[in-house]
Motif scaffolding. Structure first.
Motif, mmCIF file in Angstrom:
data_model
loop_
_atom_site.group_PDB
_atom_site.id
_atom_site.type_symbol
_atom_site.label_atom_id
_atom_site.label_comp_id
_atom_site.label_asym_id
_atom_site.label_seq_id
_atom_site.Cartn_x
_atom_site.Cartn_y
_atom_site.Cartn_z
ATOM 1 N N THR A 82 0.845 -1.186 0.000
ATOM 2 C CA THR A 82 0.000 0.000 0.000
ATOM 3 C C THR A 82 0.883 1.240 0.000
ATOM 4 N N ASN A 83 0.662 2.133 -0.934
ATOM 5 C CA ASN A 83 1.455 3.350 -1.003
ATOM 6 C C ASN A 83 0.631 4.551 -0.564
ATOM 7 N N PRO A 137 -11.063 5.510 1.848
ATOM 8 C CA PRO A 137 -10.447 4.385 1.131
ATOM 9 C C PRO A 137 -9.732 3.447 2.102
ATOM 10 N N PRO A 138 -9.903 2.133 1.944
ATOM 11 C CA PRO A 138 -9.342 1.157 2.895
ATOM 12 C C PRO A 138 -7.880 1.362 3.283
ATOM 13 N N PRO A 139 -6.953 1.536 2.316
ATOM 14 C CA PRO A 139 -5.545 1.706 2.724
ATOM 15 C C PRO A 139 -5.332 2.928 3.617
ATOM 16 N N VAL A 140 -6.010 4.020 3.295
ATOM 17 C CA VAL A 140 -5.868 5.242 4.088
ATOM 18 C C VAL A 140 -6.446 5.048 5.480
ATOM 19 N N ALA A 144 -3.947 5.416 8.514
ATOM 20 C CA ALA A 144 -4.196 6.654 9.261
ATOM 21 C C ALA A 144 -4.567 6.335 10.705
ATOM 22 N N SER A 145 -5.408 5.328 10.909
ATOM 23 C CA SER A 145 -5.819 4.964 12.272
ATOM 24 C C SER A 145 -4.630 4.469 13.081
#
Length: 376
Positions: A82-83, A137-140, A144-145
């Motif tokens: 994930t980028n 968005p899932p990766p973010v 982020a969490s």
């Protein structure tokens, strides 16, 4: 653990599998933090409390180095599944986390350490749920969490500890640097072990990512493996206690019978937790036999943990290096042979993992009395 369930429930097992693989690469990247070996400084600051002065300086420098290194890996190497930029901030914050961990473990304040971990877990769960509701968005949402919860818990700790803030303000000075560089000759024997350990600890996600072609099956295996990691993680809270010499001596005096009882309870706990995670996550493609086989690693890890702490406390690190090397050689060899003969599946991989763990314990037991290192 609840974060694992929510990630799979909200975003799917493939996103979770990607997270685990990325965390493995991050763990390898943060080997840069071991310029001053953690297992050396943990005991050294107990023997010489003035060494605390250099820790804040090390944290500041490490923060900057990790930020640059992660940006290069993110921007130019593309190693992450994930980028997103949250990864850079998270990796940098690990430098501060290391400072707090060493400070609390070396002083025997493990209750405060657990409180920080608990706060981080609660914050992460809350943020993950809120970001899901906001259709992030899932990766973010995942990164982020994790990043925000880590930084917030660190900020709370520093807000409550004014002396620590002062230590960081006064960290950039020549005396701090001289403290760290003065023991360079003592660091060198640790580097091989650090490299081996970091590589060994991250072999499972990396090799499993190659072994399992179906990413959903990979995600299912990682969920079962998460139960094992959680259980061993609780044992490693004990290992944190073992970094305190007096506690280590008390643990070593416990009878083998009582240690066996503890290991049995932990194995049963591992099975229950693994199945619980899989069921709560809604995963259908899992193997109970794989869960059962993986649970035997709990036994091995508990006894290996005691032997490892004892070796570090006496600065006898070569026995640990040999054990990690044995683990890596056996693990890679078995996975390679299995792939060559077309052996697949979660059960097969679980067996490979347990046999490799046995190689670790067996090697450290063989060499612990035959290899000595005189720390001068």
């Amino acid at each position: 653990m609840l974060c694992t369930v929510l990630i799979v429930r909200f975003f799917g097992s493939e996103i979770y599998a990607g997270l685990i693989v990325d965390l493995s690469y991050i763990s390898i990247l943060t080997i840069l933090l071991e310029i001053v070996p953690t297992n050396y400084i943990l005991f050294k600051v107990q023997d010489d409390p003035t060494r605390y002065q250099g820790l804040a300086f090390l944290a500041v420098i490490s923060f900057l180095i990790l930020m640059i290194a992660t940006y290069v890996a993110y921007k130019f190497l593309g190693i992450f599944y994930t980028n997103n930029l949250w990864i850079i901030l998270y990796v940098s914050s690990i430098a501060i986390k290391k400072y707090i961990d060493i400070k609390l473990q070396s002083s025997g304040h493990l209750s405060e350490y657990f409180l920080i971990e608990f706060r981080g877990a609660v914050l992460r769960l809350t943020l993950l749920y809120l970001l899901f509701l906001l259709s992030t968005p899932p990766p973010v949402a995942v990164w982020a969490s994790l990043t925000i919860s880590t930084i917030l818990t660190q900020s709370i700790w520093f807000a409550k500890n004014g002396t620590e803030r002062k230590a960081f303000k006064n960290s950039i000075n020549r005396s701090s640097w001289k403290q760290l560089t003065g023991d360079m000759h003592s660091y060198l024997p640790y580097y091989l072990g650090i490299t081996l350990k970091r590589g060994g600890n991250n072999l499972t996600p990396i090799l499993a990512n190659v072994f399992f072609k179906d990413k959903e099956v990979l995600g299912a295996f990682f969920l079962a493996y998460r139960g094992l990691q959680f259980t061993i993680g609780q044992l490693r809270t004990i290992e944190g206690l073992l970094n305190h010499r007096n506690t280590l001596n008390k643990i070593k005096s416990i009878s083998t019978k009582n240690k066996t009882v503890v290991a049995t309870v932990c194995q049963f706990t591992c099975i229950v937790i693994s199945i619980g995670i899989l069921m709560l996550s809604g995963i259908k493609i899992y193997s109970f036999y794989a869960v059962l086989i993986l649970s035997f690693s709990v036994w091995i890890s508990m006894f290996a943990m005691i032997e490892r702490a004892n070796a570090y406390s006496t600065y006898n690190i070569k026995s640990v290096n040999f054990s990690i090397a044995g683990y890596i050689i056996v693990y890679i060899s078995m996975v390679s042979l299995s792939s060559s003969f077309g052996i697949k599946g979660q059960i097969a991989y679980s067996i490979l993992l347990v046999v490799s763990d046995l190689a670790y314990l067996g090697t450290i037991l063989i060499f612990k009395n035959n290899v000595k290192y005189d720390n001068k």
